[in-house]
Design a protein around this motif. Structure first.
Motif, PDB file in Angstrom:
ATOM      1  N   GLN A 112      30.977  38.504 -11.793  1.00 13.85           N
ATOM      2  CA  GLN A 112      31.784  37.745 -10.838  1.00 13.85           C
ATOM      3  C   GLN A 112      31.355  38.082  -9.405  1.00 13.85           C
ATOM      4  N   LEU A 113      31.133  39.358  -9.125  1.00 14.78           N
ATOM      5  CA  LEU A 113      30.693  39.777  -7.792  1.00 14.78           C
ATOM      6  C   LEU A 113      29.346  39.151  -7.443  1.00 14.78           C
ATOM      7  N   ILE A 114      28.394  39.243  -8.354  1.00 12.05           N
ATOM      8  CA  ILE A 114      27.057  38.691  -8.115  1.00 12.05           C
ATOM      9  C   ILE A 114      27.126  37.176  -7.918  1.00 12.05           C
ATOM     10  N   GLY A 115      27.837  36.484  -8.801  1.00  9.21           N
ATOM     11  CA  GLY A 115      27.957  35.035  -8.693  1.00  9.21           C
ATOM     12  C   GLY A 115      28.596  34.599  -7.385  1.00  9.21           C
ATOM     13  N   SER A 116      29.651  35.285  -6.987  1.00 12.60           N
ATOM     14  CA  SER A 116      30.330  34.950  -5.732  1.00 12.60           C
ATOM     15  C   SER A 116      29.431  35.197  -4.523  1.00 12.60           C
ATOM     16  N   PHE A 117      28.693  36.310  -4.544  1.00 11.36           N
ATOM     17  CA  PHE A 117      27.788  36.618  -3.428  1.00 11.36           C
ATOM     18  C   PHE A 117      26.693  35.548  -3.310  1.00 11.36           C
ATOM     19  N   TYR A 118      26.132  35.167  -4.433  1.00  9.47           N
ATOM     20  CA  TYR A 118      25.110  34.107  -4.412  1.00  9.47           C
ATOM     21  C   TYR A 118      25.702  32.791  -3.914  1.00  9.47           C
ATOM     22  N   ASN A 119      26.873  32.418  -4.408  1.00  8.97           N
ATOM     23  CA  ASN A 119      27.484  31.142  -3.998  1.00  8.97           C
ATOM     24  C   ASN A 119      27.815  31.114  -2.518  1.00  8.97           C
ATOM     25  N   GLN A 120      28.325  32.211  -1.982  1.00  7.96           N
ATOM     26  CA  GLN A 120      28.749  32.229  -0.581  1.00  7.96           C
ATOM     27  C   GLN A 120      27.610  32.485   0.393  1.00  7.96           C
ATOM     28  N   TYR A 121      26.753  33.467   0.098  1.00 10.76           N
ATOM     29  CA  TYR A 121      25.785  33.927   1.095  1.00 10.76           C
ATOM     30  C   TYR A 121      24.326  33.606   0.780  1.00 10.76           C
ATOM     31  N   VAL A 122      23.915  33.738  -0.465  1.00 13.17           N
ATOM     32  CA  VAL A 122      22.513  33.502  -0.794  1.00 13.17           C
ATOM     33  C   VAL A 122      22.212  32.004  -0.776  1.00 13.17           C
ATOM     34  N   PHE A 123      23.034  31.209  -1.466  1.00 15.96           N
ATOM     35  CA  PHE A 123      22.841  29.766  -1.507  1.00 15.96           C
ATOM     36  C   PHE A 123      23.870  29.004  -0.666  1.00 15.96           C
ATOM     37  N   GLY A 124      24.919  29.658  -0.273  1.00 15.01           N
ATOM     38  CA  GLY A 124      25.975  29.004   0.496  1.00 15.01           C
ATOM     39  C   GLY A 124      25.658  28.959   1.978  1.00 15.01           C
ATOM     40  N   ASN A 125      26.586  28.426   2.732  1.00 14.38           N
ATOM     41  CA  ASN A 125      26.389  28.271   4.172  1.00 14.38           C
ATOM     42  C   ASN A 125      27.009  29.397   4.987  1.00 14.38           C
ATOM     43  N   GLU A 126      27.603  30.370   4.326  1.00 16.39           N
ATOM     44  CA  GLU A 126      28.232  31.465   5.063  1.00 16.39           C
ATOM     45  C   GLU A 126      27.204  32.524   5.424  1.00 16.39           C
ATOM     46  N   GLU A 127      27.387  33.126   6.602  1.00 16.36           N
ATOM     47  CA  GLU A 127      26.517  34.216   7.017  1.00 16.36           C
ATOM     48  C   GLU A 127      27.245  35.525   6.836  1.00 16.36           C
ATOM     49  N   LEU A 128      26.567  36.478   6.235  1.00 15.74           N
ATOM     50  CA  LEU A 128      27.122  37.807   6.038  1.00 15.74           C
ATOM     51  C   LEU A 128      27.079  38.541   7.368  1.00 15.74           C
ATOM     52  N   ASP A 129      28.208  39.110   7.778  1.00  9.62           N
ATOM     53  CA  ASP A 129      28.236  39.876   9.019  1.00  9.62           C
ATOM     54  C   ASP A 129      29.071  41.143   8.820  1.00  9.62           C
ATOM     55  N   ASN A 130      29.158  41.951   9.858  1.00  7.45           N
ATOM     56  CA  ASN A 130      29.861  43.230   9.746  1.00  7.45           C
ATOM     57  C   ASN A 130      31.338  43.092   9.430  1.00  7.45           C
ATOM     58  N   THR A 131      31.910  41.911   9.631  1.00  7.66           N
ATOM     59  CA  THR A 131      33.324  41.706   9.360  1.00  7.66           C
ATOM     60  C   THR A 131      33.661  41.945   7.895  1.00  7.66           C
ATOM     61  N   ASP A 132      32.810  41.449   7.013  1.00 10.10           N
ATOM     62  CA  ASP A 132      33.117  41.583   5.582  1.00 10.10           C
ATOM     63  C   ASP A 132      31.968  42.144   4.743  1.00 10.10           C
TER      64      ASP A 132
END
Length: 152
Positions: free
Chosen positions: A39-59
């Motif tokens: 679930q963690l891996i899938g969510s990370f891929y959906n949001q940040y790897v393939f998604g439009n969200e940018e990973l930042d220090n906030t989360d």
């Protein structure tokens, strides 16, 4: 007779424990389930790897260990005007153009907390191994290594 009972009890307990923990990913003394890891891996891929969200220090610390985040920062290839530039794209093929959507096709447990992530990246096939560990009972991404792709 007491020795035989103690030996049987010990054997039964060890058999029970070995089958019980077989579905857990171990990281030190913290364990997490395969389902939580997927679930963690899938969510990370959906949001940040393939998604439009940018990973930042906030989360970022909600998703990965310091080791994982440090590696993502080191893999960041562009100018970074702040201290929170993470290369989530390092977990994909690197394809710039292609036909089709991008999505995870499977997440398969390996050993020692590693998972093989197979995916389509704009139509290209890719495989990356991702490691998940437990930190205070919470699953976190800990490492990754690109395995293969059919990008030419």
């Amino acid at each position: 007779m007491k020795k035989i009972s103690a030996i049987l009890l010990s054997f039964s307990l060890s058999c029970f424990l070995s089958t019980t923990v077989s579905s857990l990913a171990w990281a030190g003394d913290q364990s997490i389930s395969t389902q939580e890891s997927k679930q963690l891996i899938g969510s990370f891929y959906n949001q940040y790897v393939f998604g439009n969200e940018e990973l930042d220090n906030t989360d970022a610390s909600n998703w990965g260990t310091q080791k994982f985040l440090k590696k993502l920062k080191q893999d960041y290839e562009y100018d970074c005007e702040s201290d929170d530039c993470y290369a989530a794209y390092a977990l994909r093929t690197g394809a710039q153009d292609g036909d089709g959507t991008s999505s995870v096709t499977s997440i398969t447990p390996r050993s020692n907390g590693w998972y093989r992530v197979s995916y389509r990246d704009m139509g290209w096939k890719g495989v990356t191994d991702v490691k998940v560990v437990g930190v205070n009972g919470i699953p976190k991404l800990d490492d990754y290594k690109f395995v293969s792709s059919n990008v030419k």
